[in-house]
Write a protein that holds these residues in place. Structure first.
Motif, PDB file in Angstrom:
ATOM      1  N   SER A 304       0.849  -1.178   0.000  1.00  0.00           N
ATOM      2  CA  SER A 304       0.000   0.000   0.000  1.00  0.00           C
ATOM      3  C   SER A 304       0.892   1.239   0.000  1.00  0.00           C
ATOM      4  O   SER A 304       2.102   1.164   0.239  1.00  0.00           O
ATOM      5  CB  SER A 304      -0.891   0.002   1.244  1.00  0.00           C
ATOM      6  OG  SER A 304      -0.081   0.155   2.412  1.00  0.00           O
ATOM      7  N   GLU A 305       0.288   2.391  -0.254  1.00  0.00           N
ATOM      8  CA  GLU A 305       1.064   3.641  -0.244  1.00  0.00           C
ATOM      9  C   GLU A 305       1.724   3.863   1.114  1.00  0.00           C
ATOM     10  O   GLU A 305       2.901   4.222   1.205  1.00  0.00           O
ATOM     11  CB  GLU A 305       0.149   4.822  -0.580  1.00  0.00           C
ATOM     12  CG  GLU A 305       0.883   6.159  -0.603  1.00  0.00           C
ATOM     13  CD  GLU A 305      -0.014   7.308  -1.035  1.00  0.00           C
ATOM     14  OE1 GLU A 305       0.185   8.421  -0.524  1.00  0.00           O
ATOM     15  OE2 GLU A 305      -0.910   7.081  -1.878  1.00  0.00           O
ATOM     16  N   GLU A 306       0.975   3.610   2.171  1.00  0.00           N
ATOM     17  CA  GLU A 306       1.511   3.812   3.526  1.00  0.00           C
ATOM     18  C   GLU A 306       2.674   2.874   3.813  1.00  0.00           C
ATOM     19  O   GLU A 306       3.698   3.278   4.369  1.00  0.00           O
ATOM     20  CB  GLU A 306       0.390   3.601   4.542  1.00  0.00           C
ATOM     21  CG  GLU A 306       0.819   3.831   5.985  1.00  0.00           C
ATOM     22  CD  GLU A 306      -0.313   3.581   6.972  1.00  0.00           C
ATOM     23  OE1 GLU A 306      -0.045   3.602   8.174  1.00  0.00           O
ATOM     24  OE2 GLU A 306      -1.472   3.351   6.526  1.00  0.00           O
ATOM     25  N   HIS A 309       5.835   3.779   1.842  1.00  0.00           N
ATOM     26  CA  HIS A 309       6.467   4.939   2.485  1.00  0.00           C
ATOM     27  C   HIS A 309       7.234   4.496   3.728  1.00  0.00           C
ATOM     28  O   HIS A 309       8.395   4.884   3.934  1.00  0.00           O
ATOM     29  CB  HIS A 309       5.386   5.961   2.853  1.00  0.00           C
ATOM     30  CG  HIS A 309       5.921   7.289   3.292  1.00  0.00           C
ATOM     31  ND1 HIS A 309       6.527   7.481   4.522  1.00  0.00           N
ATOM     32  CD2 HIS A 309       5.941   8.504   2.665  1.00  0.00           C
ATOM     33  CE1 HIS A 309       6.890   8.752   4.643  1.00  0.00           C
ATOM     34  NE2 HIS A 309       6.554   9.390   3.517  1.00  0.00           N
ATOM     35  N   GLU A 341      -0.312   3.034  -6.153  1.00  0.00           N
ATOM     36  CA  GLU A 341      -0.184   3.353  -4.725  1.00  0.00           C
ATOM     37  C   GLU A 341       1.247   3.131  -4.234  1.00  0.00           C
ATOM     38  O   GLU A 341       1.789   3.920  -3.458  1.00  0.00           O
ATOM     39  CB  GLU A 341      -1.145   2.486  -3.906  1.00  0.00           C
ATOM     40  CG  GLU A 341      -2.580   2.942  -3.941  1.00  0.00           C
ATOM     41  CD  GLU A 341      -3.413   2.221  -2.903  1.00  0.00           C
ATOM     42  OE1 GLU A 341      -2.890   1.303  -2.236  1.00  0.00           O
ATOM     43  OE2 GLU A 341      -4.594   2.579  -2.744  1.00  0.00           O
ATOM     44  N   GLU A 342       1.828   2.037  -4.686  1.00  0.00           N
ATOM     45  CA  GLU A 342       3.198   1.695  -4.305  1.00  0.00           C
ATOM     46  C   GLU A 342       4.166   2.786  -4.755  1.00  0.00           C
ATOM     47  O   GLU A 342       4.997   3.277  -3.982  1.00  0.00           O
ATOM     48  CB  GLU A 342       3.553   0.370  -4.986  1.00  0.00           C
ATOM     49  CG  GLU A 342       4.452  -0.538  -4.226  1.00  0.00           C
ATOM     50  CD  GLU A 342       4.501  -1.903  -4.908  1.00  0.00           C
ATOM     51  OE1 GLU A 342       4.688  -2.878  -4.180  1.00  0.00           O
ATOM     52  OE2 GLU A 342       4.373  -1.993  -6.140  1.00  0.00           O
ATOM     53  N   SER A 344       3.528   5.840  -5.531  1.00  0.00           N
ATOM     54  CA  SER A 344       3.269   7.088  -4.818  1.00  0.00           C
ATOM     55  C   SER A 344       3.924   7.091  -3.444  1.00  0.00           C
ATOM     56  O   SER A 344       4.528   8.087  -3.029  1.00  0.00           O
ATOM     57  CB  SER A 344       1.758   7.302  -4.684  1.00  0.00           C
ATOM     58  OG  SER A 344       1.476   8.452  -3.929  1.00  0.00           O
ATOM     59  N   GLY A 345       3.824   5.964  -2.740  1.00  0.00           N
ATOM     60  CA  GLY A 345       4.439   5.869  -1.412  1.00  0.00           C
ATOM     61  C   GLY A 345       5.943   6.009  -1.465  1.00  0.00           C
ATOM     62  O   GLY A 345       6.559   6.719  -0.649  1.00  0.00           O
ATOM     63  N   LYS A 348       6.848   9.730  -2.453  1.00  0.00           N
ATOM     64  CA  LYS A 348       6.628  10.679  -1.360  1.00  0.00           C
ATOM     65  C   LYS A 348       7.728  10.564  -0.308  1.00  0.00           C
ATOM     66  O   LYS A 348       8.204  11.576   0.224  1.00  0.00           O
ATOM     67  CB  LYS A 348       5.256  10.440  -0.730  1.00  0.00           C
ATOM     68  CG  LYS A 348       4.099  10.949  -1.584  1.00  0.00           C
ATOM     69  CD  LYS A 348       2.763  10.711  -0.907  1.00  0.00           C
ATOM     70  CE  LYS A 348       1.621  11.256  -1.780  1.00  0.00           C
ATOM     71  NZ  LYS A 348       0.291  10.998  -1.150  1.00  0.00           N
TER      72      LYS A 348
END
Length: 480
Positions: A304-306, A309, A341-342, A344-345, A348
Motif C-alpha cells: 500500500s502507499e503507507e 512509504h 499506490e506503491e 506514490s508511497g 513521497k
C-alpha cells in the motif's frame, strides 16, 4: 438481384519503433586501483580490492563443527586449496590463498577451534522418528556447539560446519504441520539464522565436497569450488574482493521482494530489502508484515502507499545510521510492476527525505522477445534493444572476454519496465550490468540479475527462520 458488398478498410497499426545498442563489459577494481572485467583474473593478477587497507586480514582464524573425521578432512581440504588448483577448459586456475598469492592472507586452523559432534549425539538424533523433533534436536546440538566454539579464548573469524552425511540426509529438510499450517524447513537456512546470533559468519561444507563420502551428483570442477569458497570467505571476514567501476558515488541500490513468515497463514507476507552502496556492500532489512491473498488478488504482492512509504523510510534511516549521511541517489529494483499506490508511497518518501535523485525500475526475465544473432553463438551479454516503449537488456549471453557462453541455455533478456526517475535508459542498463558482477558468494564472471534483487529473494528464505521478536543481523555476510 444486386449484391451490396461492404468494404471495410483494413486496420492499420503503427509500426513499433525498433532500436538496438551494445554496452561494453563493465570493469572491476582490485588492489592498487587496478582494473579488469573478470574477478578471477583480477584477483590472481593484482589481489583483492581491500589489500593494503585496514579491512584486509593477514590471518584468518577458522573454527570447525563436525565429526572428528569430518573436521580433519575439511581442514586438509582448505589447506590443500591454499596451494592453488589447476584449471581446465573453461575453468580458470585458482591461484591459492597465501601471503603472496590469491587473496593474500594465511589460514589458521587450530585444534582448539574444533567442536565435535559425537557419535552418541548422532545416534540420538537419528533415533528420533518425528521430522520436526529430529530437525529441532539437531539445531539444539548445533546451538550448543556454536556457544562452546565462540566462547573459547582463541581468535575466531569464521566457522565451517561439516554436517555428518547420515545426519544431513535425515535432517536436510523437515516438512510438518502446526495447527494445520504446512511448514517446510531447510537445514542451511535454519543454521544461518541460528549462527548469526553469535556474530560469526559461517560456511556449510558437505562431506561429499571434501571427498569423505562418495557423491551421487557431478561435483563442480575443484578450481571453481575453490574460487567460490575463498571469495565468500574473504568477504565474510570483512574483506572486499573487488568493487565496481563507474557507479555514481552516494548511490544506494535497493532490491525489494516478499516472503511468507515461518508458520504463518498463507495470506501473510513480509517484505525484505537488500540495500547496496556504490561499493557493492549490502544491508539486509526486514520490512513490515501485511496480509495478501494471492487467490483473491494478484499473484505478486504489492505494498500500500503507507507501507511503501514506511519501508523506504526505514531503509533511509538505517542507511543514514550506518553511513552517517543520506544517499544522494536511490535506485529501487523490483521484480514486479509498480502499482500506482506503491509508486506514490516510494516517491513521497524520497521527496520528503532530502534525497536529490531517484529511479524506480521494474525488472523481470522475459521469454517473449529475443534477439536472433547471425552465426552459431547467442546474443552478446550487454546487447540491448527497445521495442516501442519496452526496453530489454541481455545480462547473459556470449561473453567475448572469456570466449564463450557459460550458462548453457538459450539466454533470455531482462525486461526493463516502469522506469520513472532521473537517470537515462543507458545509465540504468549500465548499472544493471555492473550489479550482476557483484555477487561475492562466487567468483563467476557475472549473473543474470543485479545483486540487490537476486539476494533479496535468497535472504528472505533465511529471514523466515528468524522470529518476529528477534532483530535480524543487517550485514549480508551472515546470509551467504
Amino acid at each position: 438481384m444486386n449484391t451490396v458488398v461492404n468494404k471495410i478498410k483494413p486496420l492499420e497499426l503503427n509500426r513499433p519503433k525498433l532500436s538496438a545498442q551494445y554496452f561494453d563489459e563493465p570493469k572491476l577494481l582490485f588492489a592498487d586501483n587496478r582494473e579488469h572485467s573478470d574477478p578471477k583474473i583480477g584477483i590472481a593478477l593484482y589481489g583483492p580490492r581491500s589489500l593494503g587497507t585496514s579491512r584486509h586480514k593477514q590471518e584468518v582464524h577458522i573454527g570447525f563443527i563436525g565429526t572428528g573425521e569430518g573436521m580433519t578432512a575439511a581442514r586438509k581440504f582448505y589447506s590443500d586449496l591454499t596451494d592453488g588448483v589447476a584449471g581446465d577448459t573453461g575453468q580458470i586456475s585458482f591461484p591459492g590463498c597465501k601471503a603472496d598469492r590469491g587473496f593474500r592472507c594465511e589460514l589458521r586452523m587450530d585444534d582448539n577451534l574444533f567442536e565435535a559432534i559425537t557419535r552418541k549425539e548422532t545416534i540420538e538424533i537419528l533415533g528420533i522418528t518425528n521430522q520436526k523433533e529430529r530437525f529441532e534436536r539437531f539445531l539444539g546440538v548445533l546451538q550448543t556447539k556454536l556457544e562452546l566454539l565462540t566462547q573459547r579464548d582463541y581468535p575466531l573469524d569464521y566457522i565451517v560446519f561439516v554436517p555428518p552425511n547420515d545426519l544431513f540426509k535425515k535432517c536436510r529438510v523437515a516438512d510438518y504441520r502446526v495447527q494445520k499450517i504446512p511448514i517446510h524447513r531447510d537445514l542451511r537456512r535454519a543454521f544461518k539464522a541460528l549462527a548469526m546470533k553469535f556474530h560469526k559468519p559461517t560456511q556449510i561444507l558437505q562431506e561429499t565436497t571434501i571427498g569423505l563420502v562418495d557423491s551421487r551428483r557431478q561435483l563442480d570442477h575443484l578450481s571453481r569450488i575453490a574460487w567460490n569458497l575463498f571469495t565468500g570467505l574473504y568477504f565474510k571476514v570483512e574483506g572486499l574482493p573487488w568493487s565496481p567501476v563507474g557507479l555514481t558515488p552516494g548511490t544506494c541500490f535497493i532490491g525489494i521482494s516478499f516472503f511468507r513468515p515461518l508458520g504463518s497463514a498463507s495470506t501473510l507476507r513480509s517484505s525484505v530489502v537488500q540495500a547496496f552502496d556504490e561499493n557493492g556492500e549490502g544491508l539486509v532489512l526486514r520490512g513490515p508484515t501485511f496480509h495478501w491473498n494471492s487467490y483473491q488478488e494478484e499473484r505478486s504482492p504489492h505494498l500500500s502507499e503507507e507501507m511503501a512509504h514506511e519501508l523506504l523510510q526505514m531503509v533511509l534511516d538505517r542507511y543514514r545510521s550506518e553511513r552517517r549521511q543520506l544517499p544522494r541517489r536511490v535506485v529501487i529494483h523490483k521484480s514486479s510492476r509498480f502499482e500506482p499506490e506503491e509508486r506514490s508511497g516510494f516517491e513521497k518518501a524520497l521527496c520528503a527525505s532530502g534525497v536529490e535523485q531517484y529511479d524506480l525500475v521494474s525488472l523481470r526475465i522475459s521469454n517473449d522477445v529475443r534477439l536472433i544473432r547471425a552465426g552459431q553463438y547467442p546474443p552478446l551479454r550487454g546487447a540491448s534493444f527497445n521495442v516501442g516503449d519496452i526496453s530489454y537488456l541481455y545480462t547473459t549471453g556470449y561473453i567475448p572476454e572469456i570466449g564463450g557462453y557459460p550458462h548453457g541455455h538459450v539466454p533470455s533478456p531482462l525486461q526493463v519496465a516502469d522506469h520513472i526517475g532521473d537517470a537515462s535508459d543507458a545509465q540504468i542498463k549500465q548499472e544493471i550490468l555492473l550489479l550482476t558482477k557483484m555477487n561475492f558468494n562466487s567468483a563467476d564472471f557475472a549473473g543474470s540479475m543485479p545483486i540487490d534483487l537476486r539476494f533479496s529473494r535468497l535472504v528472505g528464505n533465511i529471514l523466515r527462520e528468524i522470529p518476529a521478536e528477534q532483530s535480524p543481523q543487517p550485514k549480508y555476510k551472515y546470509y551467504m
